[in-house]
Scaffold this motif. Structure first.
Motif, PDB file in Angstrom:
ATOM      1  N   ALA A 146       0.978  -1.132  -0.014  1.00  0.00           N
ATOM      2  CA  ALA A 146       0.002   0.204   0.277  1.00  0.00           C
ATOM      3  C   ALA A 146       0.960   1.281   0.097  1.00  0.00           C
ATOM      4  CB  ALA A 146      -0.974  -0.045   1.258  1.00  0.00           C
ATOM      5  N   PHE A 147       0.320   2.541  -0.453  1.00  0.00           N
ATOM      6  CA  PHE A 147       1.045   3.601  -0.440  1.00  0.00           C
ATOM      7  C   PHE A 147       0.586   4.320   0.759  1.00  0.00           C
ATOM      8  CE2 PHE A 147       1.256   3.128  -4.875  1.00  0.00           C
ATOM      9  CZ  PHE A 147       2.590   3.381  -5.226  1.00  0.00           C
ATOM     10  N   HIS A 148       1.426   4.261   1.851  1.00  0.00           N
ATOM     11  CA  HIS A 148       1.034   4.920   3.279  1.00  0.00           C
ATOM     12  C   HIS A 148       2.309   5.972   3.614  1.00  0.00           C
ATOM     13  CE1 HIS A 148      -1.302   5.271   6.779  1.00  0.00           C
ATOM     14  NE2 HIS A 148      -0.381   4.778   7.513  1.00  0.00           N
ATOM     15  N   GLN A 149       1.985   7.106   3.456  1.00  0.00           N
ATOM     16  CA  GLN A 149       3.230   8.000   3.837  1.00  0.00           C
ATOM     17  C   GLN A 149       3.379   8.192   5.413  1.00  0.00           C
ATOM     18  OE1 GLN A 149       4.916   9.493   1.549  1.00  0.00           O
ATOM     19  NE2 GLN A 149       3.723   9.054  -0.358  1.00  0.00           N
ATOM     20  N   PRO A 150       4.643   8.173   5.598  1.00  0.00           N
ATOM     21  CA  PRO A 150       5.019   8.137   7.342  1.00  0.00           C
ATOM     22  C   PRO A 150       4.553   9.796   7.843  1.00  0.00           C
ATOM     23  CG  PRO A 150       7.025   8.626   6.057  1.00  0.00           C
ATOM     24  CD  PRO A 150       5.979   8.110   4.898  1.00  0.00           C
ATOM     25  N   ARG A 151       4.749   9.690   9.070  1.00  0.00           N
ATOM     26  CA  ARG A 151       4.566  11.118   9.535  1.00  0.00           C
ATOM     27  C   ARG A 151       6.042  11.967   9.498  1.00  0.00           C
ATOM     28  NH1 ARG A 151       0.788  14.628  12.018  1.00  0.00           N
ATOM     29  NH2 ARG A 151       1.906  14.370  13.979  1.00  0.00           N
ATOM     30  N   ALA A 152       7.151  11.074   9.737  1.00  0.00           N
ATOM     31  CA  ALA A 152       8.453  11.726   9.784  1.00  0.00           C
ATOM     32  C   ALA A 152       9.336  10.657   9.580  1.00  0.00           C
ATOM     33  CB  ALA A 152       8.801  12.449  10.943  1.00  0.00           C
ATOM     34  N   VAL A 153      10.529  10.998   9.036  1.00  0.00           N
ATOM     35  CA  VAL A 153      11.405  10.002   8.755  1.00  0.00           C
ATOM     36  C   VAL A 153      12.703  10.351   9.594  1.00  0.00           C
ATOM     37  CG1 VAL A 153      13.409   8.922   7.065  1.00  0.00           C
ATOM     38  CG2 VAL A 153      10.850   9.711   6.476  1.00  0.00           C
ATOM     39  N   VAL A 154      13.342   9.767  10.388  1.00  0.00           N
ATOM     40  CA  VAL A 154      14.451  10.171  11.487  1.00  0.00           C
ATOM     41  C   VAL A 154      15.608   9.341  10.843  1.00  0.00           C
ATOM     42  CG1 VAL A 154      15.251  10.392  13.766  1.00  0.00           C
ATOM     43  CG2 VAL A 154      12.574  10.338  13.049  1.00  0.00           C
ATOM     44  N   ALA A 155      16.524   9.902  10.285  1.00  0.00           N
ATOM     45  CA  ALA A 155      17.627   9.243   9.656  1.00  0.00           C
ATOM     46  C   ALA A 155      18.935   9.513  10.387  1.00  0.00           C
ATOM     47  CB  ALA A 155      17.920   9.399   8.305  1.00  0.00           C
ATOM     48  N   ASP A 156      19.251   8.716  11.424  1.00  0.00           N
ATOM     49  CA  ASP A 156      20.354   9.027  12.401  1.00  0.00           C
ATOM     50  C   ASP A 156      21.496   8.158  11.831  1.00  0.00           C
ATOM     51  OD1 ASP A 156      22.317   9.214  14.515  1.00  0.00           O
ATOM     52  OD2 ASP A 156      20.824   8.681  15.971  1.00  0.00           O
ATOM     53  N   ILE A 157      22.392   8.848  11.200  1.00  0.00           N
ATOM     54  CA  ILE A 157      23.466   8.435  10.573  1.00  0.00           C
ATOM     55  C   ILE A 157      24.722   7.757  11.612  1.00  0.00           C
ATOM     56  CG2 ILE A 157      23.504   9.847   8.686  1.00  0.00           C
ATOM     57  CD1 ILE A 157      26.098  11.199   9.416  1.00  0.00           C
ATOM     58  N   ASP A 158      24.375   7.936  12.948  1.00  0.00           N
ATOM     59  CA  ASP A 158      25.212   7.219  13.916  1.00  0.00           C
ATOM     60  C   ASP A 158      25.001   5.691  13.720  1.00  0.00           C
ATOM     61  OD1 ASP A 158      26.397   9.356  14.883  1.00  0.00           O
ATOM     62  OD2 ASP A 158      24.929   9.726  16.711  1.00  0.00           O
ATOM     63  N   THR A 159      23.510   5.517  13.508  1.00  0.00           N
ATOM     64  CA  THR A 159      23.470   4.103  13.295  1.00  0.00           C
ATOM     65  C   THR A 159      24.268   3.032  12.240  1.00  0.00           C
ATOM     66  OG1 THR A 159      21.502   4.218  11.964  1.00  0.00           O
ATOM     67  CG2 THR A 159      21.105   4.291  14.113  1.00  0.00           C
TER      68      THR A 159
END
Length: 366
Positions: free
Chosen positions: A159-172
């Motif tokens: 399904a197309f279901h957009q997130p509320r936010a994307v948190v891309a922590d490059i420390d991971t």
């Protein structure tokens, strides 16, 4: 780009929009992402590899909420309906209401399955992407595609279901195995190959820094790829046209992944080989020059990515799997090919004989 200063890229879809945050220390920046949770229920979906490393950082930001976690085993084979049912059961056990939020903490498998489950629960609740792999940061976490695999093929249900936010922590990315990291670089290359030749040249110039995981180079590559994808998604959210270009290499790549039972190639590795096969087919059809194919192969090799079809695969089986691709129409192959680096296009009615010829040539003893 300074990785220590988070960058915000907005994905705008008409009246809707959501932020993609890229930088260091973001999982622990609770004040930033906690505001995205509207209700009192949260379910963190992760896997048995990622959760021991990062779940506690996220948990600290959920203080005061009714929340729980659900852990998958690691790997593409676990992106299944059986696990969707288990996630939905976890939401039911939590008593999740329509203002609940699913948090996807992991790579593309976790994000796809968690997002699909969120799309299904009460016909759609919020979810937040917290990608922990490079591939998920630059591709699957942005744009709202969710889904699960079937034995017949990859991502055939979704399904197309957009997130509320994307948190891309490059420390991971510091804990990401080398092979997984390189697989993510394939999606970065793909974005440049589709529609941004200057970015492709930048990748060639910074390949050594990217291979060494230089923070600033990695953050810059992520931001440039996300900006490109955000623009495409804004213009074509549900893949009616231009967004299909983002599938360069995927028709070949998904067939390779499925033929290997999701155990031979990682997704990014399949995309790397698939892009090269698409370039060779473009060359065979007289659309593109051999120099561009060679340039793509050199960059992929410099980044440590595979460029050959795995041993033991069969051309006819791969073609049969390619026939199941979602882009096909009226029983005809519809592929993403290119005229040159940065100039991809959708090509319908591709002759199967030409595809078979490329596959046979790639599989021939080397």
């Amino acid at each position: 780009m300074n990785a220590s200063s988070p960058t915000t890229i907005d994905v705008t879809l008409g009246a809707r929009s959501y932020p993609v945050w890229i930088g260091r220390g973001l999982l622990g920046d609770h004040a930033r992402w906690r505001t995205m949770l509207r209700g009192r229920h949260a379910l963190v979906v992760s896997n048995t590899t990622v959760a021991p490393l990062y779940l506690e950082r996220v948990a600290q930001g959920l203080d005061g909420l009714d929340w729980s976690s659900f852990l998958l085993d690691d790997g593409e084979a676990h992106k299944s309906f059986a696990n969707v049912e288990r996630v939905l059961a976890a939401l039911a056990g939590l008593g999740a209401t329509r203002d609940a939020c699913v948090i996807a903490l992991g790579g593309g498998v976790v994000g796809d399955l968690a997002g699909f489950s969120a799309a299904c629960w009460m016909r759609g609740i919020d979810f937040i992407q917290m990608p922990t792999t490079l591939l998920a940061m630059v591709d699957s976490s942005v744009g709202g595609k969710t889904g699960v695999n079937l034995p017949a093929g990859k991502n055939l249900v979704g399904a197309f279901h957009q997130p509320r936010a994307v948190v891309a922590d490059i420390d991971t990315l510091t804990t990401l195995p080398v092979r997984e990291y390189r697989a993510g670089l394939a999606e970065v290359v793909k974005g440049a190959a589709i529609g941004d030749e200057p970015f492709f040249a930048w990748l060639e110039a910074h390949a050594d820094a990217l291979a060494a995981r230089d923070d600033d180079a990695v953050a810059e590559a992520i931001a440039r790829k996300v900006r490109y994808k955000a623009g495409v998604v804004a213009r074509d959210e549900t893949e009616q046209g231009e967004r299909a270009l983002l599938n360069l290499g995927h028709t070949f790549g998904h067939a390779l992944e499925t033929a290997g039972r999701y155990a031979t190639l990682l997704h990014g590795e399949g995309v790397a080989v698939g892009m090269l096969l698409a370039a060779r087919l473009s060359e065979r059809l007289g659309m593109a020059a051999a120099d561009d194919t060679a340039r793509l192969q050199r960059l992929l090799e410099k980044l440590g990515l595979p460029v050959a079809v795995p041993a033991g695969m069969d051309a006819q089986q791969l073609l049969a799997l390619m026939r199941l691709d979602k882009k096909n129409t009226a029983g005809k192959l519809r592929l993403i090919l290119w005229r040159s680096i940065g100039e991809a296009e959708i090509v319908g009615g591709v002759a199967e004989a030409q595809v078979l010829a490329v596959l046979h040539e790639a599989i021939a003893p080397r």
